[in-house]
Design an enzyme around this catalytic site. Structure first.
Site, PDB file in Angstrom:
ATOM      1  N   LYS A 176       0.843  -1.181  -0.100  1.00  0.00           N
ATOM      2  CA  LYS A 176      -0.190  -0.058   0.086  1.00  0.00           C
ATOM      3  C   LYS A 176       0.959   1.320   0.032  1.00  0.00           C
ATOM      4  CE  LYS A 176      -1.808  -1.334   3.864  1.00  0.00           C
ATOM      5  NZ  LYS A 176      -2.727  -1.664   4.970  1.00  0.00           N
ATOM      6  N   THR A 212      -8.210   3.010   7.475  1.00  0.00           N
ATOM      7  CA  THR A 212      -7.958   2.339   6.205  1.00  0.00           C
ATOM      8  C   THR A 212      -7.407   1.380   5.909  1.00  0.00           C
ATOM      9  OG1 THR A 212      -7.378   5.124   6.013  1.00  0.00           O
ATOM     10  CG2 THR A 212      -7.041   3.366   3.890  1.00  0.00           C
ATOM     11  N   GLY A 213      -6.670   0.726   6.692  1.00  0.00           N
ATOM     12  CA  GLY A 213      -5.724  -0.647   6.400  1.00  0.00           C
ATOM     13  C   GLY A 213      -6.701  -1.725   6.649  1.00  0.00           C
TER      14      GLY A 213
END
Length: 265
Positions: A176, A212-213
């Site tokens: 990412k 988010t992750g």
């Protein structure tokens, strides 16, 4: 009788603020049409300002939760998040090795605020026990540096990082690039060492990105549970999380969460 949705299990920590961890995972799974189940590994006292405390659960509590779900209900995909200690990493890796389902490993090391969520002594267990059982590993750039020593500053570095992660045994690596310093795009790289998929999305000027992750990894697991391929699961997960980031909202005095329900509003 209506048909049952696909079954996804998250093995992760609880975030009392509701933006990340188990809470984010279950919201993501609901939004994507799968039935989410949970094994809680740790409890955190957490809000928009950071993590005030974390307490890991005993190994037997984690094992009992996992067996209760898998032996009776079954799973079609598993996602792991915060595992806190070497003992829990090894316990969960052993459980996963005996489960016939794709596994998405989010090797959570630090929180959005920089609070450590994994003991330094557990890194080796992640490398040697957890990553080898992963279908997809989804590290961010800080986690890549923690696990491999590769410091990524550009897209060529992401390719090196993927190779380093893949050397530990996951079938696919999703690197990412959201923490890359520059650029108007959020770039991620998915590869199994031969096939490569670069995923690009506009970078939204929104600081409310807590969770988010967790959200991305849960979305990937949801796609796999539905029978999608890894590349298609990741493509759809990226689309979902990009919308959730764009809709992220303020909460408390610090960093707010992404909006898991953005498609429903």
């Amino acid at each position: 009788m209506t048909s049952r949705p696909p079954l996804v299990l998250t093995v992760a920590g609880s975030d009392s603020g509701g933006g990340a961890g188990i809470q984010a995972d279950l919201k993501t799974m609901l939004a994507l049409g799968v039935h989410g189940m949970s094994v809680i590994t740790a409890v955190t006292a957490q809000n928009s300002l950071g993590v005030q405390g974390a307490w890991e659960l005993p190994e037997e509590a984690v094992r009992a939760q996992y067996r209760a779900v898998v032996d009776d209900i079954g799973v079609q995909a598993v996602k792991t998040g915060m595992l806190a200690s070497a003992v829990l990493v090894e316990t969960v890796a052993g459980l996963l090795a005996g489960t016939e389902a794709p596994v998405v490993v989010d090797p959570v090391g630090v929180s959005k605020h920089g609070d450590p969520l994994l003991a330094a002594s557990a890194l080796d267990a992640v490398r040697t026990k957890l990553l080898p059982v992963a279908t997809v590993a989804t590290p961010n750039l800080d986690e890549v540096a923690q696990l491999t020593g590769v410091v990524v500053e550009d897209e060529a570095g992401m390719r090196r990082a993927a190779g380093a992660i893949l050397s530990y045994g996951p079938r696919w690596a999703l690197i990412k690039g959201g923490h890359l310093p520059s650029g108007e795009e959020a770039v991620d790289l998915l590869t199994d060492g031969s096939e490569e998929l670069w995923l690009r999305a506009p970078r939204h000027d929104n600081r409310h990105t807590h969770g988010t992750g967790c959200t991305l990894a849960s979305a990937v697991a949801s796609g796999l549970a539905k029978g999608l391929t890894v590349p298609e699961s990741v493509r759809q997960a990226k689309e979902y999380v990009t919308g959730a980031i764009a809709a992220g909202f303020a909460l408390g005095g610090g960093i707010g969460p992404v909006d898991h329900a953005w498609r429903l509003r």
